[in-house]
Write a protein that holds these residues in place. Structure first.
Motif, short mmCIF file in Angstrom:
data_model
loop_
_atom_site.label_atom_id
_atom_site.label_comp_id
_atom_site.label_asym_id
_atom_site.label_seq_id
_atom_site.Cartn_x
_atom_site.Cartn_y
_atom_site.Cartn_z
N LEU A 252 0.77 -1.17 -0.03
CA LEU A 252 0.02 -0.02 0.10
C LEU A 252 0.78 1.39 0.01
O LEU A 252 0.40 2.16 -0.70
N HIS A 253 2.12 1.12 0.79
CA HIS A 253 2.86 2.30 0.77
C HIS A 253 3.19 2.84 -0.75
O HIS A 253 3.37 4.06 -0.73
N HIS A 254 3.34 1.79 -1.48
CA HIS A 254 3.86 2.23 -3.14
C HIS A 254 2.75 2.11 -4.23
O HIS A 254 2.76 2.25 -5.20
N ALA A 255 1.44 2.34 -3.56
CA ALA A 255 0.21 2.30 -4.17
C ALA A 255 -0.26 3.70 -4.65
O ALA A 255 -1.33 3.72 -5.21
N ASP A 256 0.41 4.62 -4.48
CA ASP A 256 0.05 6.03 -4.72
C ASP A 256 -1.46 6.29 -3.96
O ASP A 256 -2.08 7.01 -5.12
N ILE A 257 -1.81 5.85 -3.09
CA ILE A 257 -3.19 6.34 -2.63
C ILE A 257 -3.33 7.22 -1.30
O ILE A 257 -3.84 8.12 -1.19
N LEU A 258 -1.98 6.92 -0.48
CA LEU A 258 -1.88 7.68 0.66
C LEU A 258 -0.84 8.53 0.73
O LEU A 258 0.27 8.27 -0.05
N THR A 259 -0.73 9.77 1.46
CA THR A 259 0.49 10.43 1.48
C THR A 259 1.37 9.74 2.28
O THR A 259 0.90 8.69 3.12
N GLU A 260 2.69 10.39 2.33
CA GLU A 260 3.59 9.52 3.26
C GLU A 260 3.05 9.77 4.87
O GLU A 260 3.07 8.92 5.48
N SER A 261 2.53 10.99 5.11
CA SER A 261 2.09 11.11 6.45
C SER A 261 0.86 10.23 6.81
O SER A 261 0.91 9.74 7.94
N GLU A 262 0.04 10.11 5.78
CA GLU A 262 -1.01 9.34 6.11
C GLU A 262 -0.78 7.68 6.14
O GLU A 262 -1.32 6.94 7.10
N TYR A 263 0.13 7.32 5.72
CA TYR A 263 0.82 5.99 5.62
C TYR A 263 1.25 5.77 7.08
O TYR A 263 1.12 4.82 7.53
N LEU A 264 2.15 6.54 7.38
CA LEU A 264 2.85 6.59 8.66
C LEU A 264 1.67 6.34 9.66
O LEU A 264 1.53 5.77 10.90
N GLN A 265 0.51 7.41 9.64
CA GLN A 265 -0.37 7.34 10.70
C GLN A 265 -1.35 5.97 10.61
O GLN A 265 -1.49 5.39 11.70
N LEU A 266 -1.43 5.38 9.46
CA LEU A 266 -1.91 4.18 9.22
C LEU A 266 -1.05 2.81 9.91
O LEU A 266 -1.63 2.23 10.73
N VAL A 267 -0.03 2.91 9.56
CA VAL A 267 1.01 2.02 10.06
C VAL A 267 1.46 1.90 11.64
O VAL A 267 1.38 1.20 12.45
N GLY A 268 1.45 3.52 12.03
CA GLY A 268 1.87 3.78 13.34
C GLY A 268 3.07 2.76 13.86
O GLY A 268 3.88 2.96 13.06
N ASN A 269 3.05 2.34 14.84
CA ASN A 269 4.21 1.63 15.52
C ASN A 269 4.03 -0.04 15.34
O ASN A 269 4.42 -0.79 16.19
N LEU A 270 3.65 -0.35 14.45
CA LEU A 270 3.18 -1.74 13.77
C LEU A 270 4.57 -2.69 14.06
O LEU A 270 4.65 -3.81 14.71
N GLU A 271 5.66 -2.03 13.64
CA GLU A 271 6.70 -2.78 13.76
C GLU A 271 7.40 -2.72 15.06
O GLU A 271 7.87 -3.87 15.37
N ASP A 272 7.12 -1.92 15.96
CA ASP A 272 7.57 -1.85 17.40
C ASP A 272 6.75 -3.03 18.14
O ASP A 272 7.35 -3.94 18.83
N LEU A 273 5.59 -3.18 17.74
CA LEU A 273 4.61 -4.04 18.04
C LEU A 273 5.00 -5.51 17.86
O LEU A 273 5.24 -6.41 18.85
N ILE A 274 5.39 -5.54 16.60
CA ILE A 274 5.85 -6.92 16.22
C ILE A 274 7.28 -7.25 17.04
O ILE A 274 7.26 -8.32 17.41
N GLU A 275 8.26 -6.43 17.07
CA GLU A 275 9.47 -6.70 17.83
C GLU A 275 9.45 -6.96 19.31
O GLU A 275 9.88 -7.85 19.58
N ALA A 276 8.52 -6.37 19.71
CA ALA A 276 7.98 -6.54 21.44
C ALA A 276 7.51 -7.95 21.45
O ALA A 276 8.01 -8.76 22.37
#
Length: 127
Positions: A38-62
């Motif tokens: 989705l990040h590369h799909a040209d639907i969301l701005t970078e800011s919107e993508y970051l809002q959508l994903v949030g800290n998902l990677e941190d959650l996965i790592e924890a």
């Protein structure tokens, strides 16, 4: 501990580890199969993508670190397993990751609502 209690405790540990592994696997699938494309799909701005994903990677790592420690405990002798120490050791990191994730949730919902039609079309093509 008597043998019956040890067997029960081992089963609980196996079930817990299995569910934690499924949780991490599901989060990774969400990230890899949907969010990163989705990040590369040209639907969301970078800011919107970051809002959508949030800290998902941190959650996965924890949760992955928690899983690793649970697996280490599982490999040990039943009478030497200290599950409480594992949860105490990882509790703060897991809690902080979840608090950050859920505090971001309203912003992620707004992004999804704002782009609902385009996201639905994109998902139809991805699936």
């Amino acid at each position: 501990m008597i043998a019956k209690n040890i067997d029960y405790r081992q089963q609980v540990l196996r079930d817990l580890l299995e569910k934690e592994q499924e949780f991490v696997s599901d989060l990774r699938s969400l990230l890899n199969q949907y969010l990163q494309p989705l990040h590369h799909a040209d639907i969301l701005t970078e800011s919107e993508y970051l809002q959508l994903v949030g800290n998902l990677e941190d959650l996965i790592e924890a949760h992955q670190r928690l899983n690793s420690s649970l697996e280490d405990v599982r490999r040990g002798q039943p009478r030497q397993q200290r599950l409480g120490q594992v949860f105490l050791g990882h509790g703060t990191a897991v809690r902080q990751a979840h608090l950050a994730y859920w505090s971001n949730h309203p912003r992620a919902v707004c992004v999804l609502e704002r782009h609902r039609e385009r996201l639905n079309s994109w998902l139809d093509n991805v699936a």
